[in-house]
Motif scaffolding. Structure first.
Motif, PDB file in Angstrom:
ATOM      1  N   HIS A  61     -59.821 -13.368   6.487  1.00  0.00           N
ATOM      2  CA  HIS A  61     -60.217 -14.730   6.852  1.00  0.00           C
ATOM      3  C   HIS A  61     -59.183 -15.469   7.700  1.00  0.00           C
ATOM      4  CE1 HIS A  61     -63.628 -14.338   4.143  1.00  0.00           C
ATOM      5  NE2 HIS A  61     -62.790 -13.874   3.229  1.00  0.00           N
ATOM      6  N   GLY A  62     -58.038 -14.852   7.951  1.00  0.00           N
ATOM      7  CA  GLY A  62     -57.021 -15.469   8.797  1.00  0.00           C
ATOM      8  C   GLY A  62     -56.351 -16.685   8.180  1.00  0.00           C
ATOM      9  N   ILE A  63     -56.396 -16.761   6.849  1.00  0.00           N
ATOM     10  CA  ILE A  63     -55.800 -17.905   6.150  1.00  0.00           C
ATOM     11  C   ILE A  63     -54.609 -17.416   5.335  1.00  0.00           C
ATOM     12  CG2 ILE A  63     -56.157 -19.682   4.387  1.00  0.00           C
ATOM     13  CD1 ILE A  63     -59.145 -19.660   5.173  1.00  0.00           C
ATOM     14  N   SER A  64     -53.464 -18.011   5.588  1.00  0.00           N
ATOM     15  CA  SER A  64     -52.269 -17.708   4.800  1.00  0.00           C
ATOM     16  C   SER A  64     -52.048 -18.843   3.815  1.00  0.00           C
ATOM     17  CB  SER A  64     -51.042 -17.578   5.703  1.00  0.00           C
ATOM     18  OG  SER A  64     -51.171 -16.460   6.548  1.00  0.00           O
ATOM     19  N   CYS A  65     -51.371 -18.533   2.733  1.00  0.00           N
ATOM     20  CA  CYS A  65     -51.051 -19.534   1.708  1.00  0.00           C
ATOM     21  C   CYS A  65     -49.563 -19.439   1.363  1.00  0.00           C
ATOM     22  CB  CYS A  65     -51.908 -19.332   0.464  1.00  0.00           C
ATOM     23  SG  CYS A  65     -53.654 -19.604   0.723  1.00  0.00           S
ATOM     24  N   PRO A  66     -48.694 -19.793   2.320  1.00  0.00           N
ATOM     25  CA  PRO A  66     -47.266 -19.699   2.029  1.00  0.00           C
ATOM     26  C   PRO A  66     -46.835 -20.717   0.981  1.00  0.00           C
ATOM     27  CG  PRO A  66     -47.610 -20.797   4.124  1.00  0.00           C
ATOM     28  CD  PRO A  66     -48.957 -20.307   3.663  1.00  0.00           C
ATOM     29  N   PHE A  67     -45.823 -20.344   0.209  1.00  0.00           N
ATOM     30  CA  PHE A  67     -45.242 -21.252  -0.765  1.00  0.00           C
ATOM     31  C   PHE A  67     -44.294 -22.200  -0.058  1.00  0.00           C
ATOM     32  CE2 PHE A  67     -46.880 -17.958  -3.403  1.00  0.00           C
ATOM     33  CZ  PHE A  67     -47.234 -18.596  -4.582  1.00  0.00           C
ATOM     34  N   VAL A  68     -44.434 -23.477  -0.348  1.00  0.00           N
ATOM     35  CA  VAL A  68     -43.545 -24.483   0.226  1.00  0.00           C
ATOM     36  C   VAL A  68     -42.653 -25.099  -0.843  1.00  0.00           C
ATOM     37  CG1 VAL A  68     -45.072 -24.976   2.175  1.00  0.00           C
ATOM     38  CG2 VAL A  68     -45.299 -26.309   0.065  1.00  0.00           C
ATOM     39  N   HIS A  69     -42.923 -24.777  -2.091  1.00  0.00           N
ATOM     40  CA  HIS A  69     -42.085 -25.225  -3.202  1.00  0.00           C
ATOM     41  C   HIS A  69     -42.208 -24.215  -4.331  1.00  0.00           C
ATOM     42  CE1 HIS A  69     -40.261 -27.599  -6.382  1.00  0.00           C
ATOM     43  NE2 HIS A  69     -41.283 -27.254  -7.130  1.00  0.00           N
ATOM     44  N   ALA A  70     -41.072 -23.934  -4.975  1.00  0.00           N
ATOM     45  CA  ALA A  70     -41.051 -23.072  -6.169  1.00  0.00           C
ATOM     46  C   ALA A  70     -39.905 -23.545  -7.044  1.00  0.00           C
ATOM     47  CB  ALA A  70     -40.862 -21.614  -5.779  1.00  0.00           C
ATOM     48  N   GLY A  71     -40.216 -23.864  -8.290  1.00  0.00           N
ATOM     49  CA  GLY A  71     -39.184 -24.296  -9.216  1.00  0.00           C
ATOM     50  C   GLY A  71     -39.503 -23.868 -10.629  1.00  0.00           C
ATOM     51  N   ILE A  72     -38.468 -23.463 -11.355  1.00  0.00           N
ATOM     52  CA  ILE A  72     -38.645 -22.997 -12.734  1.00  0.00           C
ATOM     53  C   ILE A  72     -37.602 -23.653 -13.629  1.00  0.00           C
ATOM     54  CG2 ILE A  72     -38.392 -20.993 -14.273  1.00  0.00           C
ATOM     55  CD1 ILE A  72     -39.690 -19.277 -12.224  1.00  0.00           C
ATOM     56  N   ASP A  73     -38.049 -24.021 -14.831  1.00  0.00           N
ATOM     57  CA  ASP A  73     -37.163 -24.461 -15.908  1.00  0.00           C
ATOM     58  C   ASP A  73     -37.242 -23.412 -17.001  1.00  0.00           C
ATOM     59  OD1 ASP A  73     -36.362 -27.032 -14.846  1.00  0.00           O
ATOM     60  OD2 ASP A  73     -38.420 -27.693 -15.246  1.00  0.00           O
ATOM     61  N   PHE A  74     -36.103 -23.110 -17.617  1.00  0.00           N
ATOM     62  CA  PHE A  74     -36.026 -22.053 -18.612  1.00  0.00           C
ATOM     63  C   PHE A  74     -35.894 -22.638 -20.006  1.00  0.00           C
ATOM     64  CE2 PHE A  74     -34.320 -20.577 -14.602  1.00  0.00           C
ATOM     65  CZ  PHE A  74     -35.093 -19.452 -14.373  1.00  0.00           C
ATOM     66  N   GLN A  75     -36.679 -22.090 -20.955  1.00  0.00           N
ATOM     67  CA  GLN A  75     -36.617 -22.536 -22.347  1.00  0.00           C
ATOM     68  C   GLN A  75     -36.009 -21.481 -23.261  1.00  0.00           C
ATOM     69  OE1 GLN A  75     -39.920 -23.169 -20.745  1.00  0.00           O
ATOM     70  NE2 GLN A  75     -39.069 -25.134 -20.162  1.00  0.00           N
ATOM     71  N   SER A  76     -36.353 -20.211 -23.079  1.00  0.00           N
ATOM     72  CA  SER A  76     -35.797 -19.155 -23.921  1.00  0.00           C
ATOM     73  C   SER A  76     -35.825 -17.828 -23.176  1.00  0.00           C
ATOM     74  CB  SER A  76     -36.567 -19.045 -25.241  1.00  0.00           C
ATOM     75  OG  SER A  76     -37.898 -18.636 -25.011  1.00  0.00           O
ATOM     76  N   ALA A  77     -34.904 -16.956 -23.547  1.00  0.00           N
ATOM     77  CA  ALA A  77     -34.765 -15.662 -22.884  1.00  0.00           C
ATOM     78  C   ALA A  77     -35.908 -14.719 -23.247  1.00  0.00           C
ATOM     79  CB  ALA A  77     -33.427 -15.033 -23.285  1.00  0.00           C
ATOM     80  N   LEU A  78     -36.106 -13.751 -22.390  1.00  0.00           N
ATOM     81  CA  LEU A  78     -37.047 -12.663 -22.655  1.00  0.00           C
ATOM     82  C   LEU A  78     -36.269 -11.361 -22.665  1.00  0.00           C
ATOM     83  CD1 LEU A  78     -39.950 -13.700 -20.239  1.00  0.00           C
ATOM     84  CD2 LEU A  78     -39.966 -13.806 -22.737  1.00  0.00           C
ATOM     85  N   ARG A  79     -36.726 -10.431 -23.496  1.00  0.00           N
ATOM     86  CA  ARG A  79     -36.061  -9.130 -23.638  1.00  0.00           C
ATOM     87  C   ARG A  79     -37.082  -8.007 -23.423  1.00  0.00           C
ATOM     88  NH1 ARG A  79     -31.088  -9.940 -25.430  1.00  0.00           N
ATOM     89  NH2 ARG A  79     -30.592 -11.834 -26.562  1.00  0.00           N
ATOM     90  N   PRO A  80     -36.597  -6.805 -23.144  1.00  0.00           N
ATOM     91  CA  PRO A  80     -37.519  -5.677 -22.973  1.00  0.00           C
ATOM     92  C   PRO A  80     -38.443  -5.539 -24.184  1.00  0.00           C
ATOM     93  CG  PRO A  80     -35.300  -5.039 -22.350  1.00  0.00           C
ATOM     94  CD  PRO A  80     -35.197  -6.397 -22.981  1.00  0.00           C
ATOM     95  N   GLY A  81     -39.707  -5.293 -23.899  1.00  0.00           N
ATOM     96  CA  GLY A  81     -40.704  -5.141 -24.957  1.00  0.00           C
ATOM     97  C   GLY A  81     -41.424  -6.426 -25.308  1.00  0.00           C
ATOM     98  N   ASP A  82     -40.869  -7.588 -24.913  1.00  0.00           N
ATOM     99  CA  ASP A  82     -41.563  -8.846 -25.184  1.00  0.00           C
ATOM    100  C   ASP A  82     -42.896  -8.867 -24.452  1.00  0.00           C
ATOM    101  OD1 ASP A  82     -39.611  -9.932 -26.816  1.00  0.00           O
ATOM    102  OD2 ASP A  82     -38.751 -11.217 -25.251  1.00  0.00           O
ATOM    103  N   GLU A  83     -43.917  -9.310 -25.153  1.00  0.00           N
ATOM    104  CA  GLU A  83     -45.215  -9.537 -24.531  1.00  0.00           C
ATOM    105  C   GLU A  83     -45.177 -10.941 -23.944  1.00  0.00           C
ATOM    106  OE1 GLU A  83     -47.637  -7.252 -24.183  1.00  0.00           O
ATOM    107  OE2 GLU A  83     -46.302  -5.836 -25.193  1.00  0.00           O
TER     108      GLU A  83
END
Length: 166
Positions: A61-83
């Motif tokens: 369709h010739g339409i791109s959707c580039p990201f113009v903003h991305a931000g993350i806040d972290f609450q707790s860690a993730l470890r291998p095996g976490d769902e």
């Protein structure tokens, strides 16, 4: 452009398992991987809710959707095996922009991260913003109506689930 009928959960939840290779020397998920988790969920949301993948929008369709903003806040860690369950909400719908609210949580409901991500619909050839095509905008409005109001997420996982990633 056609948006097909779709049976999707609202809010949409993209699920995955954290892998060992996604962690750092501290044996927790490497910081930049959280962006991957969020972008994977958004990409799956386009395909499953809008029934148009980011790839097909671009190539067919010739339409791109580039990201113009991305931000993350972290609450707790993730470890291998976490769902991990990543909930995709639409925070704002503009003329040509779409802002997502992303909530990542472990299977037990413990919040891990949250963020906002904004895309702009762009004519791929001209690289200029365009109005969101009406069939897409209509589906986005429908999706927003089916989701909880901002702040109703309760920090845990919403009751309904969307697609499940392998």
């Amino acid at each position: 452009m056609q948006v097909e009928n779709a049976d999707y959960g609202a809010p949409y939840i993209h699920r995955r398992t954290v892998r060992f290779g996604e962690t750092d020397a501290a044996a927790i998920v490497y910081t930049v991987r959280f962006f991957d988790y969020a972008l994977d969920a958004i990409d799956a949301w386009y395909a499953d809710v809008l029934t148009l993948s980011l790839y097909s929008l671009n190539v067919e369709h010739g339409i791109s959707c580039p990201f113009v903003h991305a931000g993350i806040d972290f609450q707790s860690a993730l470890r291998p095996g976490d769902e991990l369950a990543v909930t995709v909400l639409v925070q704002a719908l503009g003329r040509s922009s779409l802002t997502f609210r992303i909530l990542g949580a472990r299977a037990d409901g413990t919040p891990s991260f949250s963020g906002t991500f904004t895309v702009v619909f762009v004519d791929g050839a001209a690289m200029r913003s365009i109005p969101i095509p009406e069939p897409i905008a209509e589906r986005i409005r429908e999706y927003r109506q089916r989701c909880p109001a901002e702040g109703d997420e309760g920090g845990g996982l919403p009751a309904k689930a969307g697609a499940v990633a392998p």
